[in-house]
Scaffold this motif. Sequence first.
Motif, PDB file in Angstrom:
ATOM      1  N   ALA A  76       1.578   3.235  -3.773  1.00  0.00           N
ATOM      2  CA  ALA A  76       1.054   4.604  -3.768  1.00  0.00           C
ATOM      3  C   ALA A  76       2.111   5.558  -4.313  1.00  0.00           C
ATOM      4  O   ALA A  76       1.831   6.404  -5.173  1.00  0.00           O
ATOM      5  CB  ALA A  76       0.646   5.020  -2.356  1.00  0.00           C
ATOM      6  N   SER A  82      -5.741  -5.676   1.176  1.00  0.00           N
ATOM      7  CA  SER A  82      -5.358  -5.431   2.564  1.00  0.00           C
ATOM      8  C   SER A  82      -6.584  -5.257   3.448  1.00  0.00           C
ATOM      9  O   SER A  82      -6.652  -5.809   4.556  1.00  0.00           O
ATOM     10  CB  SER A  82      -4.470  -4.185   2.658  1.00  0.00           C
ATOM     11  N   THR A 101      -3.988  -3.582  -4.017  1.00  0.00           N
ATOM     12  CA  THR A 101      -3.412  -3.904  -2.710  1.00  0.00           C
ATOM     13  C   THR A 101      -4.231  -3.291  -1.580  1.00  0.00           C
ATOM     14  O   THR A 101      -4.350  -3.883  -0.502  1.00  0.00           O
ATOM     15  CB  THR A 101      -1.959  -3.402  -2.615  1.00  0.00           C
ATOM     16  N   LEU A 102      -4.788  -2.117  -1.810  1.00  0.00           N
ATOM     17  CA  LEU A 102      -5.628  -1.488  -0.796  1.00  0.00           C
ATOM     18  C   LEU A 102      -6.868  -2.351  -0.523  1.00  0.00           C
ATOM     19  O   LEU A 102      -7.244  -2.588   0.630  1.00  0.00           O
ATOM     20  CB  LEU A 102      -6.051  -0.098  -1.266  1.00  0.00           C
ATOM     21  N   THR A 103      -7.485  -2.849  -1.586  1.00  0.00           N
ATOM     22  CA  THR A 103      -8.669  -3.705  -1.450  1.00  0.00           C
ATOM     23  C   THR A 103      -8.326  -5.018  -0.767  1.00  0.00           C
ATOM     24  O   THR A 103      -9.028  -5.469   0.149  1.00  0.00           O
ATOM     25  CB  THR A 103      -9.279  -3.999  -2.834  1.00  0.00           C
ATOM     26  N   CYS A 125       0.841  -1.202   0.000  1.00  0.00           N
ATOM     27  CA  CYS A 125       0.000   0.000   0.000  1.00  0.00           C
ATOM     28  C   CYS A 125       0.874   1.249   0.000  1.00  0.00           C
ATOM     29  O   CYS A 125       0.544   2.260  -0.628  1.00  0.00           O
ATOM     30  CB  CYS A 125      -0.921   0.014   1.231  1.00  0.00           C
TER      31      CYS A 125
END
Length: 255
Positions: free
Chosen positions: A65, A192, A188-190, A61
């Motif tokens: 980013a 995580s 990766t945000l989803t 994340c």
Amino acid sequence: MMEVFGFDLGPIIPFILIGFAAQMVDGALGMAFGVITNTLMVGLLGVPPALASQRVHLVECFTTATSGISHLLHGNIDKGLFFRLLVPGVIGGLLGTYLITSIDGDTIKPFVLIYLAGIGVWLLIRGLLYPPRVRQARHVAPLGLVGGFLDAAGGGGWGPVVTSNLLVQGAEPRKVVGTVNSVEFFLTLTISASFIYHLGISHIAGATLGLIIGGIAAAPFGAMAAKHFSPKLMLVLVGIALSVTSAYGIWTAWG
């Protein structure tokens, strides 16, 4: 004991080294941070696959980013390709997270390592045959779905699977790398968030911090390495490293 500002670094040193090594390769090659990190944690340190994948994606994340913003500023993102990858990639990531958190870690571990070894062999073959034959990129949405699923279930593979496939199909390298890396942030945000929902977060802080420290420390060196090593050489080296490490993990798991 090794303490810094009252914090004992001893337990997380292996994770700092893993993060450093993986980011060195990722910075020079543009892929494989998740695959290398997950392979070393699962195959050598014995971390359960679901927990290893959760740690990898939390760290990514931060790294994705930064990478996504950089590519946006440099105009390296193909908007059409971005949205064609984004939705199926996120759906695949959620499905992969559900699978890996629903199955016993010892049961799925050898299969995760087989997948990672397969990625290693694929990168090795691609390196030996580099540069790839130029063709028109097709089947982007299914590729995003499969890449997202394997990334979550295997703890890495979005870059090697999606980027390599699009490059082999003949898509513009600059746009491919920039777009795939940018989509990876949302993926990766989803993933995580899904892992946190299934596994919680309280027990991973130390290891995750180690991976972040190692990754950040290696970032400038990876960029320097990219100037001196050819893509062909790096693909071959990464392919060999992943294949050997995963094979050792498979042998340990089933030995």
